[in-house]
Scaffold this active site. Sequence first.
Site, short mmCIF file in Angstrom:
data_model
loop_
_atom_site.label_atom_id
_atom_site.label_comp_id
_atom_site.label_asym_id
_atom_site.label_seq_id
_atom_site.Cartn_x
_atom_site.Cartn_y
_atom_site.Cartn_z
N GLY A 65 40.86 32.84 36.60
CA GLY A 65 42.27 33.22 36.50
C GLY A 65 43.00 32.71 37.71
N CYS A 66 44.30 32.98 37.81
CA CYS A 66 44.98 32.45 38.98
C CYS A 66 44.80 33.38 40.17
CB CYS A 66 46.43 32.12 38.70
SG CYS A 66 47.47 33.55 38.51
N GLN A 67 44.23 34.54 39.95
CA GLN A 67 44.04 35.48 41.05
C GLN A 67 42.57 35.60 41.43
OE1 GLN A 67 46.42 38.11 42.34
NE2 GLN A 67 48.03 36.76 41.64
N SER A 68 41.73 35.83 40.45
CA SER A 68 40.33 36.09 40.76
C SER A 68 39.45 35.38 39.74
CB SER A 68 40.06 37.59 40.72
OG SER A 68 40.45 38.10 39.46
#
Lengths: 152, 421
Positions: A65-68
């Site tokens: 994902g773009c976060q984690s």
Amino acid sequence: MGIDKSIKNVEVKVLETIKEIQDQIISDFELFDEWDEKYAYIIEMGKKLAPMPEHFKVNENKIKGCQSTVWLASEVQDGRLVYYADSDAVIVKGLVSLLIKVFSNHKANEIIANEPYFIDKIGMQQHLSMTRSNGLAAMVKQMKMYAIAFQS
Amino acid sequence: MNTLINDIEPYTTMQGDLDVQKIRLDFPVLNQLVNGKPLIYLDNAATTQKPKQVIDSIVNYYQFANANIHRGIHTLAERATAEYEATRKSLSTFINSPSPEQVIFTRGTTESINLVAFTYGKSVLKLGDEILVSALEHHSNLVPWLMIAKETGAVVKIIPMNDEGELLIEEYQKMLSEKVKIVAINHVSNSLGTINPVKQMIAMAHGVGAVVVVDGAQSVSHLDIDVQDLDADFYALSSHKFYGPTGIGALYGKRALLENMPPYQGGGEMIKDVFYNSFTVNELPYKFEAGTPNIADTVALKAAIDYIQRISKVKIRDHENVLLAHATKLLSEIDGLKIIGQAKEKVSVLSFVIDGVHHQDIGILLDQEGIAVRTGHHCTQPLMERCGIAGTTRASFAMYNTLEEINQLQWGLTKVLKMLR
Ligand SMILES: Cc1ncc(COP(=O)(O)O)c(C=O)c1O
């Protein structure tokens, strides 16, 4: 009479259904009044999630994902799917561990037929968000994909 | 940076010369509960909130002036055109452009940069030419250059930075040569808050005949912008980053460059005459404004500029510096917290990482307390890699933020860390 008694005492190991497990989680969460109790529990679940065997930590099992980053894998044991997961972020990991608790150790057709309605009921629907490419929705989809792949 | 911070009573409503409580009344969105807590909006580098003057302007436009611009001769069309062009004049003055025609309306910074890359870039770049892009760039000021480099055979080279997040000017000097045709740098870094010495860097680039594209997405809300003083060749900006509506921004360009560039998109407005087999191109700025533009939001952008000017950028900047100093001091006290981006010249952006804690977890939990921060790579993936991290938590402050909100952020972070550790 004696026979009846002995029947009662026999411990019949019945695997809980996906629905029963979800309902259990929902009633567990009803004990929490504050948001921080809920999240503390999820964080705890994340920290306690059984480590994922290293050989599963490969690119094909990565949901980036773009976060984690989340790793999600499955294998078949006695005709049932067993899921493993890991993440660098602990809340996501706690949420996946709830999904694993719900879906792991079930037959492919059960996994395909059941929706994880508990997410909504425990107030975690914001994490389903389709805009997060590794939101819970993506993980549920991946879990079902594994089940479908096994079935066919 | 402001050193008076210890003398300031944290709970006062008057901060510097700015009456923040009065300003806050102009921003209706701030007055709400999020997850049952008063909203603390600290994601201003992503987008700023809009004062009711801007919101009213949009409503007014649709209620009293809506018409398609430039072509009509009826009253509404003239009214709409006049308001649309009034914003161009106002923005032109705001950034000290020599003339309004040099201000081209776009959807925002991203479109402005793409416009330059695919018109100017495409027409000048040749095999082996170089495009210098700084290590601090947002994907919007990197990807278009990678795309045009691929198309033309030019090469993108990265201007390096130090660990504080400051560009290495001596290295930059060494990279400059006759081969460099374009330099693309941001005025202010969105991830780290660094204010780059763009005036100096532009002069250096001009020394080798290169053209400089400045990404001003993050600078306009904080700094006075004078494109002539900077001697910028192109300057790109987004209205939504300085209290204006989304969907509108601009590209400033030097007249000679804009006149020689081919048009970007074809359609109505950008043409003078059209024949079945050819067309002639309209004058500046219309040459680059094909199709019906975002009229309502453009009109409302003027209200944002008026609002900022009434408050005064100097006062806003002073206030933001006080907030930044306060936040830097408070957050530095948190065990294991490391500020990413410690440039001497910074705007009110505070990016940080915390030992053993993932930024996503921080973001999710702060949100439960009504505190909006941004977490992740902030559209600067290569920069995060350069810093050896996957992402940061970023708090960014605007004119309506208060010292009390920063105290709340520190309190929130402390609570959240207790939960996560
Ligand atoms: C430095 C910088 N450049 C470019 C952009 C892109 O701006 P926009 O999305 O408004 O086109 C942003 C916005 O996040 C930014 O911070």
